[in-house]
Design a protein around this motif. Structure first.
Motif, mmCIF file in Angstrom:
data_model
loop_
_atom_site.group_PDB
_atom_site.id
_atom_site.type_symbol
_atom_site.label_atom_id
_atom_site.label_comp_id
_atom_site.label_asym_id
_atom_site.label_seq_id
_atom_site.Cartn_x
_atom_site.Cartn_y
_atom_site.Cartn_z
ATOM 1 N N LEU A 1 75.151 -23.543 -42.604
ATOM 2 C CA LEU A 1 76.164 -23.854 -41.594
ATOM 3 C C LEU A 1 77.416 -23.012 -41.748
ATOM 4 N N ASN A 2 77.418 -22.106 -42.723
ATOM 5 C CA ASN A 2 78.571 -21.250 -43.002
ATOM 6 C C ASN A 2 79.817 -22.053 -43.362
ATOM 7 N N LEU A 3 79.639 -23.154 -44.078
ATOM 8 C CA LEU A 3 80.760 -23.955 -44.541
ATOM 9 C C LEU A 3 81.237 -23.432 -45.895
ATOM 10 N N PRO A 4 82.535 -23.549 -46.196
ATOM 11 C CA PRO A 4 83.078 -23.023 -47.458
ATOM 12 C C PRO A 4 82.856 -23.972 -48.624
ATOM 13 N N TYR A 5 81.596 -24.320 -48.852
ATOM 14 C CA TYR A 5 81.222 -25.272 -49.890
ATOM 15 C C TYR A 5 80.069 -24.730 -50.720
ATOM 16 N N GLY A 6 79.987 -25.245 -51.946
ATOM 17 C CA GLY A 6 78.764 -25.171 -52.714
ATOM 18 C C GLY A 6 78.068 -26.510 -52.628
ATOM 19 N N GLY A 7 76.953 -26.646 -53.343
ATOM 20 C CA GLY A 7 76.189 -27.884 -53.260
ATOM 21 C C GLY A 7 76.362 -28.749 -54.491
ATOM 22 N N ALA A 8 76.424 -30.063 -54.263
ATOM 23 C CA ALA A 8 76.493 -31.028 -55.357
ATOM 24 C C ALA A 8 75.786 -32.302 -54.914
ATOM 25 N N LYS A 9 75.517 -33.167 -55.852
ATOM 26 C CA LYS A 9 74.912 -34.460 -55.537
ATOM 27 C C LYS A 9 75.134 -35.386 -56.728
ATOM 28 N N GLY A 10 75.138 -36.678 -56.452
ATOM 29 C CA GLY A 10 75.320 -37.634 -57.526
ATOM 30 C C GLY A 10 74.658 -38.952 -57.214
ATOM 31 N N GLY A 11 74.661 -39.838 -58.192
ATOM 32 C CA GLY A 11 74.085 -41.151 -57.957
ATOM 33 C C GLY A 11 74.115 -42.002 -59.204
ATOM 34 N N ILE A 12 73.834 -43.275 -58.996
ATOM 35 C CA ILE A 12 73.712 -44.226 -60.095
ATOM 36 C C ILE A 12 72.375 -44.939 -59.945
ATOM 37 N N ALA A 13 71.662 -45.078 -61.042
ATOM 38 C CA ALA A 13 70.326 -45.665 -61.020
ATOM 39 C C ALA A 13 70.414 -47.194 -61.088
ATOM 40 N N PHE A 14 70.484 -47.820 -59.931
ATOM 41 C CA PHE A 14 70.421 -49.279 -59.844
ATOM 42 C C PHE A 14 70.135 -49.665 -58.404
ATOM 43 N N VAL B 1 80.232 -32.598 -40.187
ATOM 44 C CA VAL B 1 81.373 -33.427 -39.797
ATOM 45 C C VAL B 1 82.171 -33.861 -41.029
ATOM 46 N N SER B 2 81.548 -33.902 -42.192
ATOM 47 C CA SER B 2 82.314 -34.098 -43.421
ATOM 48 C C SER B 2 83.303 -32.950 -43.613
ATOM 49 N N TYR B 3 82.871 -31.748 -43.288
ATOM 50 C CA TYR B 3 83.794 -30.606 -43.353
ATOM 51 C C TYR B 3 84.950 -30.799 -42.378
ATOM 52 N N TYR B 4 84.633 -31.239 -41.159
ATOM 53 C CA TYR B 4 85.713 -31.516 -40.204
ATOM 54 C C TYR B 4 86.673 -32.573 -40.759
ATOM 55 N N GLU B 5 86.121 -33.595 -41.403
ATOM 56 C CA GLU B 5 86.968 -34.643 -41.980
ATOM 57 C C GLU B 5 87.847 -34.087 -43.094
ATOM 58 N N TRP B 6 87.268 -33.267 -43.960
ATOM 59 C CA TRP B 6 88.005 -32.655 -45.068
ATOM 60 C C TRP B 6 89.171 -31.823 -44.535
ATOM 61 N N VAL B 7 88.912 -31.055 -43.485
ATOM 62 C CA VAL B 7 89.967 -30.248 -42.869
ATOM 63 C C VAL B 7 91.056 -31.149 -42.288
ATOM 64 N N GLN B 8 90.664 -32.212 -41.600
ATOM 65 C CA GLN B 8 91.634 -33.133 -41.015
ATOM 66 C C GLN B 8 92.471 -33.809 -42.102
ATOM 67 N N SER B 9 91.828 -34.204 -43.207
ATOM 68 C CA SER B 9 92.547 -34.850 -44.302
ATOM 69 C C SER B 9 93.580 -33.907 -44.917
ATOM 70 N N ARG B 10 93.220 -32.654 -45.050
ATOM 71 C CA ARG B 10 94.122 -31.679 -45.652
ATOM 72 C C ARG B 10 95.295 -31.346 -44.720
ATOM 73 N N ASP B 11 95.022 -31.355 -43.414
ATOM 74 C CA ASP B 11 96.062 -30.994 -42.440
ATOM 75 C C ASP B 11 96.869 -32.195 -41.945
ATOM 76 N N ASN B 12 96.340 -33.411 -42.205
ATOM 77 C CA ASN B 12 96.939 -34.620 -41.619
ATOM 78 C C ASN B 12 97.058 -34.492 -40.099
ATOM 79 N N PHE B 13 96.025 -33.913 -39.517
ATOM 80 C CA PHE B 13 95.949 -33.756 -38.059
ATOM 81 C C PHE B 13 94.528 -34.126 -37.655
ATOM 82 N N PHE B 14 94.398 -35.157 -36.824
ATOM 83 C CA PHE B 14 93.087 -35.749 -36.595
ATOM 84 C C PHE B 14 92.574 -35.483 -35.185
ATOM 85 N N TRP B 15 91.267 -35.256 -35.099
ATOM 86 C CA TRP B 15 90.617 -34.869 -33.854
ATOM 87 C C TRP B 15 90.134 -36.096 -33.103
#
Length: 416
Positions: free
Chosen positions: A98-111, A348-362
């Motif tokens: 998607l050409n987003l400025p991210y690398g990949g990560a993942k996490g979880g808890i076993a329960f 859309v997580s990227y869109y949210e991250w951008v909005q959070s950083r700018d404090n300007f919401f779509w």
């Protein structure tokens, strides 16, 4: 004695195929296959009855050549290091595709969160954040909801991190409640993306929406929304399943009425507007598109030869095993890979991250129009790469993503 390939084995096999297509070195393969950081943490929790137990949590940051880590947190008794490794690698390719400025990560808890109270899950979440605190952050690694987690989980996550740094930091997670800086359209983004790619795949085969029949496996976060979007667009959703069973109606299922039934009963079975069917037969129905939107490894070497749909749209992560995928491709079934089909959530997580950083919401229209334009542009790129290199859509999508990550790494160079 033969062993069943793990999700990580399948992920590495996809990377190996990209290496064959792109022609990069074995050294580069090892660099791309090896996670940059793997964390295992103990998550001690005090139960409501006063007893204590220790859960095991994970966070894997697969790659950060293109930006900070990005990926969900899942709560499931099936979570283990192999699964998280595979999902983290998948996130790297998904973000790059998607050409987003991210690398990949993942996490979880076993329960199993169904066996814990809301108060216990809150304590588990906050302890997990505390344990991960040194290696996460809005410019380091940004978690999001996944299986077994939701907006409330992300609110606890954000609050715990914010308390530690001494100020409110909404950019630490995405998928938050809108009241805490979350984005409109984030909750349904993955489902909407599955609909967009299903529509594009059917159109590519000359099948109009109003003539299309679809079967959806799963009626949770992804499947429920996807089925509803398809139904509203005129597709005939003839079968839907969940963990309790499956239902069928040749004339199409009213997804709004089914949603009300599930809200009341907790399951799709016994819905008055459809008849019961064998859940294992849903993926094998004679429909235009099948959407596995529940768990991984449901189309395998054991049933892939019996899939009758012209299109498989991977709403879930890794629903098709490597051997199942090979059989589908041999038979000419179009598979829309997970890194494209279910990428609406990270977009859309990227869109949210951008909005959070700018404090300007779509507004919602901007979010969804941007999502549609971005995903359909990537669809066109993947189809073009597929034609140019005579490969299937999965091979095209993974190869495009891998090439972008490898290029970023080479431009940055290897730190001595």
């Amino acid at each position: 004695m033969t062993t069943t390939p793990t999700p990580y084995d399948d992920a590495k096999a996809q990377l190996k195929r990209a290496q064959e297509i792109l022609g990069f070195s074995d050294d580069d393969y090892e660099l791309l296959a090896t996670p940059r950081r793997e964390i295992t943490v103990a998550v001690p929790v005090k139960r409501d009855d006063g007893t204590k137990t220790v859960l095991r949590g994970y966070r894997i940051q697969h790659n950060w050549s293109r930006g900070p880590g990005k990926g969900g947190v899942r709560y499931s008794e099936r979570v283990d290091m192999e699964e998280v490794r595979a999902l983290a690698m998948l996130m790297t390719w998904k973000a790059a595709l998607l050409n987003l400025p991210y690398g990949g990560a993942k996490g979880g808890i076993a329960f199993n969160p169904a066996e814990y109270s809301k108060a216990e899950i809150e304590r588990i979440t906050r302890r997990y954040v505390h344990e991960l605190f040194p290696v996460i952050g809005p410019d380091i690694d940004i978690p999001a909801p996944d299986m077994g987690t939701d907006a409330q989980t992300m609110a606890w996550f954000m609050d715990t991190y914010s308390q530690a740094v001494g100020y409110t930091q909404p950019g630490i997670v995405t998928g938050k409640p809108v009241s805490l800086g979350g984005s409109l359209g984030r909750a349904e983004a993955t489902s909407l993306g599955v609909y967009f790619t299903t529509r594009a795949a059917l159109g590519h085969l000359g099948i109009e929406e109003n003539d299309a029949t679809v079967a959806v496996q799963g009626f949770g976060k992804v499947g429920r929304g996807a089925a509803r979007f398809m139904d509203k667009a005129g597709m005939k959703v003839v079968a839907i399943s969940d963990v309790f069973g499956a239902i069928y109606n040749a004339d199409g299922i009213d997804t709004d009425a089914l949603g009300e039934h599930v809200d009341e009963t907790g399951k799709v079975v016994d819905f008055a507007g459809a008849e019961a069917m064998d859940p294992e037969e849903l993926l094998l129905l004679d429909v235009d598109a099948v959407v596995p939107a529940a768990i991984e490894a449901v189309i395998t070497k054991d049933n892939a030869a019996d899939v009758k749909a012209r299109v498989v749209v991977e709403g879930a992560n890794g629903p098709t095993t490597g051997s199942g995928d090979a059989i589908l491709n041999e038979r000419g079934v179009m598979v829309v890979p997970d890194i494209l089909a279910n990428s609406g959530g990270v977009l859309v997580s990227y869109y949210e991250w951008v909005q959070s950083r700018d404090n300007f919401f779509w507004d919602l229209e901007r979010v969804q129009k941007s999502q549609e334009a971005a995903m359909l542009a990537v669809w066109d790129e993947v189809v073009e790469f597929s034609k140019e290199h005579s490969v299937n859509l999965r091979e095209a999508a993974v190869s495009m993503a891998v090439e972008r990550v490898l290029d970023a790494h080479k431009m940055r160079g290897l730190f001595p």
